[in-house]
Design a protein around this motif. Sequence first.
Motif, PDB file in Angstrom:
ATOM      1  N   ASP A   3      43.787  17.463  43.812  1.00  0.00           N
ATOM      2  CA  ASP A   3      44.451  16.395  44.565  1.00  0.00           C
ATOM      3  C   ASP A   3      45.878  16.792  44.929  1.00  0.00           C
ATOM      4  OD1 ASP A   3      42.162  14.916  44.402  1.00  0.00           O
ATOM      5  OD2 ASP A   3      42.828  13.669  42.722  1.00  0.00           O
ATOM      6  N   LYS A  31      35.299  10.272  50.111  1.00  0.00           N
ATOM      7  CA  LYS A  31      35.011  10.511  48.686  1.00  0.00           C
ATOM      8  C   LYS A  31      33.509  10.506  48.417  1.00  0.00           C
ATOM      9  CE  LYS A  31      39.348   8.886  46.801  1.00  0.00           C
ATOM     10  NZ  LYS A  31      40.040   7.637  46.521  1.00  0.00           N
ATOM     11  N   SER A  32      32.800   9.575  49.086  1.00  0.00           N
ATOM     12  CA  SER A  32      31.354   9.514  48.817  1.00  0.00           C
ATOM     13  C   SER A  32      30.663  10.783  49.326  1.00  0.00           C
ATOM     14  CB  SER A  32      30.740   8.254  49.418  1.00  0.00           C
ATOM     15  OG  SER A  32      30.630   8.401  50.806  1.00  0.00           O
ATOM     16  N   ASP A  36      37.014   5.746  50.970  1.00  0.00           N
ATOM     17  CA  ASP A  36      35.677   5.701  50.343  1.00  0.00           C
ATOM     18  C   ASP A  36      34.667   6.607  51.028  1.00  0.00           C
ATOM     19  OD1 ASP A  36      36.738   3.909  48.644  1.00  0.00           O
ATOM     20  OD2 ASP A  36      35.907   2.121  49.647  1.00  0.00           O
ATOM     21  N   GLN A  90      40.387  18.091  38.799  1.00  0.00           N
ATOM     22  CA  GLN A  90      40.463  17.121  39.902  1.00  0.00           C
ATOM     23  C   GLN A  90      41.924  16.815  40.254  1.00  0.00           C
ATOM     24  OE1 GLN A  90      37.730  15.807  41.846  1.00  0.00           O
ATOM     25  NE2 GLN A  90      39.573  15.487  43.067  1.00  0.00           N
ATOM     26  N   CYS A 140      38.254  18.037  47.149  1.00  0.00           N
ATOM     27  CA  CYS A 140      39.212  17.399  48.066  1.00  0.00           C
ATOM     28  C   CYS A 140      39.085  18.045  49.445  1.00  0.00           C
ATOM     29  CB  CYS A 140      40.646  17.562  47.555  1.00  0.00           C
ATOM     30  SG  CYS A 140      41.202  19.270  47.517  1.00  0.00           S
ATOM     31  N   GLU A 177      40.266  10.536  52.922  1.00  0.00           N
ATOM     32  CA  GLU A 177      40.792  10.215  51.586  1.00  0.00           C
ATOM     33  C   GLU A 177      40.364   8.828  51.120  1.00  0.00           C
ATOM     34  OE1 GLU A 177      44.951  11.182  52.075  1.00  0.00           O
ATOM     35  OE2 GLU A 177      44.530  13.333  51.937  1.00  0.00           O
ATOM     36  N   LEU A 209      32.076  13.803  49.395  1.00  0.00           N
ATOM     37  CA  LEU A 209      32.390  14.851  48.411  1.00  0.00           C
ATOM     38  C   LEU A 209      31.393  14.794  47.252  1.00  0.00           C
ATOM     39  CD1 LEU A 209      36.313  14.670  48.102  1.00  0.00           C
ATOM     40  CD2 LEU A 209      34.987  16.386  49.334  1.00  0.00           C
ATOM     41  N   GLU A 210      31.088  13.571  46.812  1.00  0.00           N
ATOM     42  CA  GLU A 210      30.173  13.418  45.672  1.00  0.00           C
ATOM     43  C   GLU A 210      28.733  13.768  46.018  1.00  0.00           C
ATOM     44  OE1 GLU A 210      30.881   9.529  44.012  1.00  0.00           O
ATOM     45  OE2 GLU A 210      32.928  10.188  43.528  1.00  0.00           O
TER      46      GLU A 210
END
Length: 323
Positions: free
Chosen positions: A260, A125-126, A122, A256, A140, A120, A128-129
């Motif tokens: 979440d 998240k990076s 950085d 989004q 998520c 959850e 996921l992108e």
Amino acid sequence: MKNRLFHILILIIFLQSCKEDQTTKTLYLAHNMPQTHSVHKGILEFQKALRLKSGGKLDVKIFPDGQLGSEREVLELLQIGSVAITKVSAATLSNFVPEYHVFGIPYLFENKQHQFDILEGDVGKSILEKGSQFWLRGLCYYDAGSRNFYTSKKAIRTPEDLKGLKIRVMNNQMAINMINSMGGSATPLAFGELYTAMQQGVVDGAENNSPSFVSSNHYEVSNYYTIDQHSSIPDVLLIGTKFWNTLSDEEKQWIQAAADSSAQAQKKFWNASVEESMAIAKAAGVEVITPEKSLFQERSKSVLEQFQKAHPEMQSLINSIKK
Ligand code: GCU
């Protein structure tokens, strides 16, 4: 397989043409888990939250139980835009988006807190992108606990017991290397084919978290469950980038935000289901074994070394998780 995908595509086109209410946009969501599984319950939360946040402008039609195909097949449907959303294991996803491979490293996380701080934060998240480059945008993570061995005839108490046993794994190189490094014989197979494969003795065992072991009824064809916790590979909720690009900014925000809140709900369902499923397995006569974990850890060390050699470009990512 191509033929099967063709039939699924026809079904999707037919269903889309049946949509009556043109003021509501319906997102097709497919996954391979049974409806009793916490992942499905998390997805129901996603559906509920999305309806609420969008004031009914967005809706979700869910196809559970692998109705639209295996994880790999559904990811392909996302890439071409026929299905909007799916939930798959990060292990399957790593065949499309390489960064997810790192989550398959044996004994990567120190504990659940460490795992979710990473997922959850950085780093998670990076990753996921990163999927957007491959038409698979991550929304998520869902909790998928730790994976353990289960076998029909022979109990696994130490890595030596794996010798000569055919163990089903997901279609993932790291999982294959891990089983082989521990002395077993890895056999990749789709999740939906595993019950019959165990029943018919095509494989001697498999490995999975306890809620998946029980909700798929694999415990009916197993006598032993060995909690060695060799890997903690999360599940990922994803949206196809082709579909994502057709949405307005407001619609993207609703999706989004719904994802979440479903992730937080799924974690609670998950925690409850781990105990419940162990109780069901034990009541059915499955022997639950708690082995000396360090023996398995020791045998699987070479998997990380092998991966580091083959993928030096992943080293900084590994460091950012391990520190
Ligand atoms: C876990 C995971 C699934 C995956 C399954 C498998 O249950 O949540 O997404 O399909 O493992 O072993 O195939």
